[in-house]
Design an enzyme around this catalytic site. Structure first.
Site, short mmCIF file in Angstrom:
data_model
loop_
_atom_site.label_atom_id
_atom_site.label_comp_id
_atom_site.label_asym_id
_atom_site.label_seq_id
_atom_site.Cartn_x
_atom_site.Cartn_y
_atom_site.Cartn_z
N SER A 143 0.85 -1.19 0.00
CA SER A 143 0.00 0.00 0.00
C SER A 143 0.88 1.24 0.00
O SER A 143 2.02 1.20 0.50
CB SER A 143 -0.89 0.01 1.25
N TYR A 159 -1.73 -0.59 10.34
CA TYR A 159 -1.78 -0.97 8.92
C TYR A 159 -0.55 -0.44 8.19
O TYR A 159 0.12 -1.18 7.46
CB TYR A 159 -3.05 -0.42 8.29
#
Length: 237
Positions: A143, A159
């Protein structure tokens, strides 16, 4: 083409599975509870000869070993591994962010186990099959949140940290397997309209899946260890 896809029961993983099957490839679609994966079960009815559903919990050593045995019983080689399974821990009831003041050990450990450690151990376990394949490739879904350069917010703490850890693991793996004819790259699949990405996301999983499949086919040895978007553009570390 023989592809192994983790987190194949929904979102990007499901779309990757569908598109590989539509191309005529063989797919090993891994999820924690394949018997309950309605969409995968429907695909199996349509592509029974080329779709193998595999039970896999990427945080469990025994589950990983059992998955490798299941794949080995059906094929002697893999060409592509897509580490797609991931989690976005919730820091509180109804809260999808991981903000300072709400951080917990449990959420941090879950994120690291699923998003970083699991993909590394799955890759390690499947290396013999990938070595036997045609230009074995490992694509791990990261990501932009895992980019230290791009990081400009606090949340999501867990995350972001787990994706940065994934990047390091897969960069390290690339350094070791590059001389074995294998390629490991890290991919930012974009902000997609999935259960994790939410309705406000900017793109459909089908678009990302199409780009990722194309990227996998076009990878060259000099790209080993790179961090790129689903369109193949460099992402800053």
């Amino acid at each position: 083409m023989r592809a192994f896809i983790t987190g194949a029961n929904r979102g990007l993983g499901l779309e990757l599975t569908r598109q590989y099957l539509e191309r005529g490839d063989q797919v090993f679609a891994a999820s924690r509870h394949p018997a309950e994966a309605t969409d995968l079960q429907q695909l199996r009815q349509q592509y029974a000869d080329r779709l193998v559903l595999v039970s896999l919990d990427v945080t469990d050593d025994a589950s990983i070993a059992a998955a490798v045995l299941a794949v080995s019983a059906a094929t002697d080689a893999l060409d592509v591994l897509i580490n797609n399974a991931g989690v976005y821990p919730h820091a509180g009831s109804g809260d999808a962010h991981q903000r300072l003041g709400q951080l917990t050990h449990a959420d941090a450990i879950e994120a690291m186990q699923v998003n970083a450690i699991g993909p590394l151990l799955v890759s390690q376990a499947l290396l013999p099959l990938l070595r036997a394949g045609r230009k074995g490739r490992i694509l791990s879904m990261s990501s932009g949140q895992g980019s230290l350069t791009w990081k400009a917010t606090g949340d999501p703490y867990h995350y972001s940290a787990s994706k940065a850890a994934l990047n390091m693991y897969m960069r390290s793996l690339a350094a070791e397997i590059g001389n074995q004819g294998l390629i490991s790259v890290i991919v930012d699949p974009g902000w997609m309209r999935t259960g994790m990405g939410g309705d406000a996301a900017t793109q459909e999983p089908a678009d990302s899946a199409r780009g990722i499949i194309r990227l996998a086919e076009q990878l060259h040895a000099e790209e080993n260890g790179s961090f790129v978007t689903w369109q193949g553009q460099p992402v800053p570390w």
